[in-house]
Design a protein around this motif. Structure first.
Motif, PDB file in Angstrom:
ATOM      1  N   TYR A  27       0.921  -1.248  -0.112  1.00 62.06           N
ATOM      2  CA  TYR A  27      -0.113   0.080  -0.112  1.00 62.06           C
ATOM      3  C   TYR A  27       0.753   1.153  -0.012  1.00 62.06           C
ATOM      4  O   TYR A  27       0.632   1.979  -0.945  1.00 62.06           O
ATOM      5  N   TRP A  28       1.813   1.387   0.846  1.00 59.44           N
ATOM      6  CA  TRP A  28       2.581   2.632   1.033  1.00 59.44           C
ATOM      7  C   TRP A  28       3.471   2.943  -0.144  1.00 59.44           C
ATOM      8  O   TRP A  28       3.723   3.811  -0.493  1.00 59.44           O
ATOM      9  N   VAL A  29       4.106   1.911  -0.610  1.00 59.44           N
ATOM     10  CA  VAL A  29       4.939   2.046  -1.675  1.00 59.44           C
ATOM     11  C   VAL A  29       4.314   2.231  -3.035  1.00 59.44           C
ATOM     12  O   VAL A  29       4.636   3.255  -3.773  1.00 59.44           O
ATOM     13  N   THR A  30       2.980   1.759  -3.341  1.00 56.89           N
ATOM     14  CA  THR A  30       2.049   1.984  -4.194  1.00 56.89           C
ATOM     15  C   THR A  30       1.664   3.494  -4.079  1.00 56.89           C
ATOM     16  O   THR A  30       1.757   4.316  -5.245  1.00 56.89           O
ATOM     17  N   LEU A  31       1.241   3.884  -2.884  1.00 54.86           N
ATOM     18  CA  LEU A  31       0.879   5.488  -2.899  1.00 54.86           C
ATOM     19  C   LEU A  31       1.999   6.283  -3.288  1.00 54.86           C
ATOM     20  O   LEU A  31       1.934   7.464  -3.807  1.00 54.86           O
ATOM     21  N   TYR A  32       3.255   5.974  -2.650  1.00 54.97           N
ATOM     22  CA  TYR A  32       4.357   6.859  -2.949  1.00 54.97           C
ATOM     23  C   TYR A  32       4.515   6.870  -4.559  1.00 54.97           C
ATOM     24  O   TYR A  32       5.016   7.938  -5.032  1.00 54.97           O
ATOM     25  N   THR A  34       2.672   6.344  -6.945  1.00 50.07           N
ATOM     26  CA  THR A  34       1.728   7.117  -7.650  1.00 50.07           C
ATOM     27  C   THR A  34       1.660   8.674  -7.362  1.00 50.07           C
ATOM     28  O   THR A  34       1.428   9.149  -8.210  1.00 50.07           O
ATOM     29  N   GLU A  35       1.880   9.054  -6.191  1.00 51.87           N
ATOM     30  CA  GLU A  35       1.889  10.432  -5.796  1.00 51.87           C
ATOM     31  C   GLU A  35       3.230  11.183  -6.185  1.00 51.87           C
ATOM     32  O   GLU A  35       3.082  12.346  -6.825  1.00 51.87           O
ATOM     33  N   LYS A  36       4.492  10.359  -6.082  1.00 53.17           N
ATOM     34  CA  LYS A  36       5.743  11.272  -6.291  1.00 53.17           C
ATOM     35  C   LYS A  36       6.325  10.944  -7.478  1.00 53.17           C
ATOM     36  O   LYS A  36       7.057  11.622  -8.155  1.00 53.17           O
ATOM     37  N   LEU A  37       6.234   9.474  -8.042  1.00 54.20           N
ATOM     38  CA  LEU A  37       6.992   9.165  -9.200  1.00 54.20           C
ATOM     39  C   LEU A  37       6.558   9.182 -10.395  1.00 54.20           C
ATOM     40  O   LEU A  37       6.990   9.275 -11.357  1.00 54.20           O
ATOM     41  N   ARG A  38       5.059   8.745 -10.272  1.00 50.26           N
ATOM     42  CA  ARG A  38       4.673   8.298 -11.618  1.00 50.26           C
ATOM     43  C   ARG A  38       4.650   9.403 -12.652  1.00 50.26           C
ATOM     44  O   ARG A  38       4.877   9.203 -13.919  1.00 50.26           O
ATOM     45  N   THR A  39       4.282  10.418 -12.294  1.00 44.73           N
ATOM     46  CA  THR A  39       4.199  11.556 -13.437  1.00 44.73           C
ATOM     47  C   THR A  39       5.605  12.167 -13.914  1.00 44.73           C
ATOM     48  O   THR A  39       5.593  12.937 -15.175  1.00 44.73           O
ATOM     49  N   THR A  40       6.700  11.909 -13.326  1.00 50.47           N
ATOM     50  CA  THR A  40       7.976  12.299 -13.696  1.00 50.47           C
ATOM     51  C   THR A  40       8.903  11.334 -14.225  1.00 50.47           C
ATOM     52  O   THR A  40      10.147  11.652 -14.626  1.00 50.47           O
ATOM     53  N   ALA A 138      13.478   9.767   0.732  1.00 52.45           N
ATOM     54  CA  ALA A 138      12.324  10.342   0.170  1.00 52.45           C
ATOM     55  C   ALA A 138      10.931   9.582   0.610  1.00 52.45           C
ATOM     56  O   ALA A 138      10.091  10.259   0.799  1.00 52.45           O
ATOM     57  N   PHE A 139      11.098   8.361   0.323  1.00 52.98           N
ATOM     58  CA  PHE A 139       9.901   7.519   0.839  1.00 52.98           C
ATOM     59  C   PHE A 139       9.529   7.554   2.369  1.00 52.98           C
ATOM     60  O   PHE A 139       8.693   7.736   2.643  1.00 52.98           O
ATOM     61  N   LEU A 140      10.549   7.461   2.974  1.00 57.15           N
ATOM     62  CA  LEU A 140      10.139   7.497   4.593  1.00 57.15           C
ATOM     63  C   LEU A 140       9.645   8.924   4.840  1.00 57.15           C
ATOM     64  O   LEU A 140       8.821   8.954   5.951  1.00 57.15           O
ATOM     65  N   CYS A 141      10.349  10.199   4.352  1.00 61.59           N
ATOM     66  CA  CYS A 141       9.588  11.409   4.420  1.00 61.59           C
ATOM     67  C   CYS A 141       8.147  11.349   4.151  1.00 61.59           C
ATOM     68  O   CYS A 141       7.346  11.912   5.030  1.00 61.59           O
ATOM     69  N   PHE A 142       8.031  11.022   2.932  1.00 59.54           N
ATOM     70  CA  PHE A 142       6.608  10.814   2.451  1.00 59.54           C
ATOM     71  C   PHE A 142       5.685  10.196   3.394  1.00 59.54           C
ATOM     72  O   PHE A 142       4.778  10.723   3.647  1.00 59.54           O
ATOM     73  N   THR A 143       6.360   8.969   3.830  1.00 56.95           N
ATOM     74  CA  THR A 143       5.238   7.983   4.573  1.00 56.95           C
ATOM     75  C   THR A 143       4.936   8.705   6.022  1.00 56.95           C
ATOM     76  O   THR A 143       3.894   8.595   6.275  1.00 56.95           O
TER      77      THR A 143
END
Length: 431
Positions: A27-32, A34-40, A138-143
């Motif tokens: 869940y948390w990796v997929t959210l990360y 989708t929110e942070k990496l998918r568009t760029t 980046a992942f831990l800060c986002f989470t």
């Protein structure tokens, strides 16, 4: 452990996803993602990021930790945790897993244990470890910010999360700056004779040719010839479509087609640099035409897509575009295995270095001829950079330096030798 899988959406988008042992996405990796990496980020870049997060999961497993659960409790990483993750990031994932697996099976008495039988855990480069730690931070800060979002109104909570992220980044290993022996051009690619040898091995008439089937031999020979003549990356070769070949003009076009709907491969090979048109001699375009008309056309399923190089082996992938794994394991490695002592350092990217080395030689030949013939226009440094950028698809002038190291080293050695010879002759005259 989690595994990385690639999804293909109806619009052609490739979406790498981290699947847990139970078959559900993390869940948390997929959210990360989708929110942070998918568009760029590209598919490849996202997959690399997921691999870094799998390495973090391995740290959690070894240390019996669950960072997401701890964040829910308001517990962030301590300094000791950060140092531990830093040290963990320098270890090779596959080597560490193998070591852990063997250590679980090979439980022996201390007195009978031998250090000679212990296989050391391999390490990754400082640059790789630094990239890992950057992505983990980046992942831990986002989470942490997402989990504790209702508490971020408190300045201390927000500052603590920021401090955790900065501390992780401050502990990144220092990467190579391209100095010293690490910048030796001979570490970038084998000598030119190695590429000449692999071309002779893969020629379809060669007695050393390791491939089976006349069509496969012909296809693989052309692939190596195109790589040698154009300096194209493997992904660009695999992404070539028939329409990218201009048989009249004698050119091959490199076109960016990320998330192409017509590409059935989950891991889509794509152009990494700018689009460009590369001139090639008629011999290559004629051989490409022969492959298309006499080999590829005999496979009905190959007519369902536009990709140039296809699988000739019968089975579920017959006629489909060849994948990256097929290229590495069934095209490149068998050829290298014929003479490993000479060819073992050849990589797909090595052809790109060799292409630029030969380009430097050609430019030298033009400038030498220009000195003797005023009708020939010499190629100055600025024009050379423009030519190199155009043929390689680069945007930056500095990139050319990396791919011209071998030639620069040879020229430096030549000038030094000439200077030494000059002073040696001068010394003899003085006697």
């Amino acid at each position: 452990m989690s595994k990385i899988r690639d999804l293909i959406f109806s619009n052609g988008e490739r979406y790498p996803i981290l699947i847990e042992e139970g078959g559900m996405p993390n869940y948390w990796v997929t959210l990360y993602v989708t929110e942070k990496l998918r568009t760029t980020h590209t598919q490849s870049a996202i997959s690399n990021s997921l691999a870094h997060l799998v390495h973090l999961q391995l740290w959690e497993s070894i240390n019996n930790r669950d960072l997401v659960a701890e964040f829910h409790q308001g517990k962030l990483l301590t300094d000791e945790d950060i140092y531990s993750i830093r040290d963990h990031c320098i270890l090779d994932t596959r080597s560490l897993k193998k070591w852990l697996k063997s250590s679980e099976k090979n439980v022996v008495k201390f007195a009978s244990a031998s250090t000679a039988s212990v296989t050391p855990i391999q390490r990754v480069s400082n640059n790789h470890a630094a990239n890992r730690l950057t992505q983990i931070a980046a992942f831990l800060c986002f989470t942490a910010r997402t989990i504790l979002k209702t508490q971020l109104i408190e300045e201390k909570v927000s500052n603590d999360i920021e401090a955790m992220s900065k501390s992780l980044l401050a502990n990144k290993p220092k990467g190579s700056k391209g100095k010293g022996l690490a910048a030796n051009p001979n570490t970038k690619a084998p000598p030119p004779k190695a590429f000449e040898r692999i071309l002779s091995i893969t020629r379809e008439s060669s007695p050393d040719n390791p491939f089976k089937g006349e069509d496969v031999k012909f296809r693989n020979a052309i692939i190596f010839e195109v790589m040698e003549a154009t300096g194209m990356r493997a992904g660009e070769i695999l992404a070539l479509q028939i329409r990218d070949i201009d048989f009249q003009k004698g050119t091959i076009s490199v076109v960016r087609r990320h998330d192409a709907i017509e590409d059935p491969r989950k891991k889509q090979p794509v152009a990494k640099t700018n689009e460009r048109v590369i001139p090639v001699n008629k011999v290559i375009t004629n051989r490409l035409r022969e492959y298309i008309m006499d080999k590829r056309s005999n496979i009905p399923s190959a007519r369902k897509h536009p990709y140039l190089f296809v699988t000739h082996k019968y089975g579920e992938h017959h006629g489909k575009p060849i994948s990256n794994s097929t290229f590495v394991n069934r095209v490149l490695k068998p050829a290298i295995a014929i003479y490993p002592e000479l060819l073992e350092d050849i990589t797909r990217h090595g052809f790109r270095h060799n292409f630029n080395y030969k380009l430097s030689k050609k430019i030298d030949a033009v400038n030498k001829a220009a000195k003797e013939n005023p009708d020939i226009q010499p190629i100055n440094e600025k024009k050379e950079i423009q030519i190199r950028k155009e043929l390689n698809g680069w945007s930056s002038d500095k990139t050319a330096e990396t791919y011209n190291l071998r030639h620069i080293r040879e020229e430096a050695d030549r000038v030094m030798k000439e200077d030494m010879d000059h002073w040696a002759k001068r010394a003899k005259k003085d006697k």
